[in-house]
Design a protein around this motif. Structure first.
Motif, PDB file in Angstrom:
ATOM      1  N   SER A 187      -6.113 -12.419 -38.549  1.00 38.59           N
ATOM      2  CA  SER A 187      -6.267 -11.269 -39.443  1.00 38.59           C
ATOM      3  C   SER A 187      -6.775 -10.037 -38.697  1.00 38.59           C
ATOM      4  O   SER A 187      -6.619  -8.911 -39.158  1.00 38.59           O
ATOM      5  N   SER A 188      -7.367 -10.244 -37.535  1.00 41.53           N
ATOM      6  CA  SER A 188      -7.868  -9.128 -36.721  1.00 41.53           C
ATOM      7  C   SER A 188      -6.739  -8.359 -36.046  1.00 41.53           C
ATOM      8  O   SER A 188      -6.968  -7.294 -35.463  1.00 41.53           O
ATOM      9  N   GLY A 189      -5.510  -8.905 -36.090  1.00 38.03           N
ATOM     10  CA  GLY A 189      -4.385  -8.289 -35.400  1.00 38.03           C
ATOM     11  C   GLY A 189      -4.167  -8.847 -34.012  1.00 38.03           C
ATOM     12  O   GLY A 189      -3.284  -8.393 -33.277  1.00 38.03           O
ATOM     13  N   GLU A 190      -4.948  -9.848 -33.647  1.00 37.87           N
ATOM     14  CA  GLU A 190      -4.865 -10.459 -32.329  1.00 37.87           C
ATOM     15  C   GLU A 190      -3.888 -11.635 -32.358  1.00 37.87           C
ATOM     16  O   GLU A 190      -3.841 -12.396 -33.323  1.00 37.87           O
ATOM     17  N   TYR A 191      -3.091 -11.766 -31.293  1.00 35.59           N
ATOM     18  CA  TYR A 191      -2.154 -12.871 -31.151  1.00 35.59           C
ATOM     19  C   TYR A 191      -2.557 -13.697 -29.928  1.00 35.59           C
ATOM     20  O   TYR A 191      -2.742 -13.153 -28.841  1.00 35.59           O
ATOM     21  N   LEU A 192      -2.654 -15.007 -30.111  1.00 30.58           N
ATOM     22  CA  LEU A 192      -2.952 -15.914 -29.012  1.00 30.58           C
ATOM     23  C   LEU A 192      -1.870 -16.979 -28.940  1.00 30.58           C
ATOM     24  O   LEU A 192      -1.280 -17.357 -29.960  1.00 30.58           O
ATOM     25  N   TYR A 193      -1.627 -17.502 -27.724  1.00 32.37           N
ATOM     26  CA  TYR A 193      -0.545 -18.463 -27.527  1.00 32.37           C
ATOM     27  C   TYR A 193      -1.041 -19.696 -26.778  1.00 32.37           C
ATOM     28  O   TYR A 193      -1.872 -19.604 -25.876  1.00 32.37           O
ATOM     29  N   MET A 194      -0.507 -20.844 -27.192  1.00 31.93           N
ATOM     30  CA  MET A 194      -0.772 -22.104 -26.504  1.00 31.93           C
ATOM     31  C   MET A 194       0.547 -22.686 -26.010  1.00 31.93           C
ATOM     32  O   MET A 194       1.547 -22.688 -26.737  1.00 31.93           O
ATOM     33  N   GLY A 195       0.529 -23.180 -24.765  1.00 23.79           N
ATOM     34  CA  GLY A 195       1.687 -23.848 -24.190  1.00 23.79           C
ATOM     35  C   GLY A 195       1.322 -25.256 -23.781  1.00 23.79           C
ATOM     36  O   GLY A 195       0.185 -25.708 -23.998  1.00 23.79           O
ATOM     37  N   PRO A 196       2.257 -25.998 -23.194  1.00 22.70           N
ATOM     38  CA  PRO A 196       2.017 -27.392 -22.814  1.00 22.70           C
ATOM     39  C   PRO A 196       0.743 -27.568 -21.979  1.00 22.70           C
ATOM     40  O   PRO A 196       0.546 -26.889 -20.980  1.00 22.70           O
TER      41      PRO A 196
END
Length: 296
Positions: free
Chosen positions: A62-71
Motif C-alpha cells: 500500500s506504500s507504493g513499494e514493489y518487492l520481488y522474490m526469486g528462486p
C-alpha cells in the motif's frame, strides 16, 4: 499419522495448508497464472516466513513499494505492521513456494515446551527482522536456508507429521542466530518503474522476432537504458536479452510441435536468419536439437 491438512484450489493455483503445531501453519503454494490477490490481515501478531522455490513473485504494498522474490529467496514479515497489506503478482506466470505462518501468542508456549534449553522469543525475533521496514527483511539463499527449505518440498506422506515439526523448529533455531545485517537484500521499485517494465515486457512478447536493442527500448519508452536494464532484471529475474531468447524458444517449440514448417522457416519466424545459429541456441536452451524435439 499425517498433520491436519486443508487444500484450496482455483484456476491456476493450489494451496495446501498443514497445521504443524497450535498457532503454526505451513502452506505450500503452486501458482500457474499472473495475478492472485492475497490480502494478509494486518495488525495481528502473525509472523510470516516466505520461501520461493521456483518462479517469481511480486509483492505490491500500500506504500507504493514493489518487492520481488526469486528462486532461493526468503522473506520475513510482521503482520502487526500497518503497511504489511499487499497484493501479489507473478511476472513469469509461475511460482512454487512455502509460507510459514506463526501466530506468536499461540505458538510461543508450544515452542517453549519443545525447546527448553534455548529460549526463542518469537515476538523479539519478528521485531529484530522487521525493525527497519514495515514489510520486513528479504534474504538471498544461503546453504543453510537452502538445505532446510528444499527438503520440505518432497516429503513422503507417512513421515510428514514428524518431519514438518522438526523442520519448523530448525527454522526458528536458524533464524535465532542469523545476522540481519550480513544477509539483508532489499531492492524495491516504484510503481512507475514497474509499470514501464511491464509495458516493455508486453512489447517484447509480441515483437521478439525483430532485432531490438536496449537503446531502442530506452528511446521508445522514454526511460534511461541503465534504469530499464536494472528494473527489468529486478521484476522478471532475467535480462532483456534472456527474456527475448525465452520468448523465441517458446514460440519455436510451439511451431515444431504444431506445424510442418522446416527448421529454417521456424528459425526465420522467431528471429534467426541463420539456421545453424538457431539450432545451436535451441540446443543450449532446451537440451536437444530442434529435429530431436520435434520427434518427441
Amino acid at each position: 499419522m499425517n498433520p491436519h491438512a486443508h487444500m484450496k484450489s482455483q484456476s491456476g493455483m493450489s494451496m495446501l495448508r498443514y497445521t504443524v503445531f497450535d498457532g503454526i501453519d505451513l502452506i505450500f503454494l503452486d501458482v500457474k497464472r499472473e495475478t492472485i490477490q492475497f490480502y494478509a490481515q494486518s495488525h495481528t501478531k502473525t509472523f510470516a516466513i516466505n520461501h520461493c522455490e521456483e518462479g517469481r513473485i511480486e509483492c505490491k504494498f500500500s506504500s507504493g513499494e514493489y518487492l520481488y522474490m526469486g528462486p532461493g529467496d526468503m522473506s520475513l514479515g510482521w503482520h502487526i505492521r500497518s503497511d504489511y497489506q499487499h497484493e501479489n503478482y507473478f511476472p513469469t506466470k509461475s511460482f512454487k513456494g512455502i509460507v510459514l505462518l506463526v501466530d506468536v501468542e499461540r505458538a510461543q508456549p508450544v515452542l517453549d515446551t519443545l525447546v527448553t534449553d534455548t529460549h526463542i522469543d518469537l515476538a523479539e525475533l519478528a521485531n529484530r527482522f522487521c525493525e527497519n521496514a514495515d514489510f520486513g527483511m528479504m534474504m538471498e539463499e544461503t546453504e543453510s536456508v537452502r538445505h532446510i527449505f528444499s527438503s520440505l518440498y518432497a516429503v513422503p506422506d507417512q513421515i510428514k507429521a514428524h518431519y514438518f515439526k522438526l523442520k519448523v523448529i530448525e527454522i526458528f533455531l536458524l533464524l535465532s542466530v542469523i545476522s540481519t545485517e550480513s544477509h539483508e537484500r532489499r531492492v524495491s521499485y516504484r510503481k512507475h518503474q514497474v509499470d514501464t517494465v511491464k509495458k516493455v515486457s508486453k512489447y517484447l512478447s509480441k515483437n521478439f522476432a525483430k532485432r531490438i536493442t536496449l537503446d531502442d527500448l530506452s528511446n521508445d519508452f522514454d526511460v534511461p537504458a541503465s534504469t530499464l536494464k536494472r528494473c527489468f532484471k529486478g521484476v522478471y529475474g532475467v535480462t532483456i536479452h534472456q527474456f527475448i531468447k525465452e520468448c523465441r524458444m517458446n514460440e519455436a517449440k510451439r511451431l515444431l510441435q504444431d506445424t510442418d514448417d522446416s527448421i529454417l522457416q521456424i528459425a526465420n519466424a522467431v528471429g534467426y536468419e541463420n539456421g545453424s545459429k538457431f539450432t545451436s541456441t535451441f540446443k543450449d536452451s532446451i537440451g536437444m536439437t530442434p529435429s530431436d524435439f520435434r520427434k518427441i
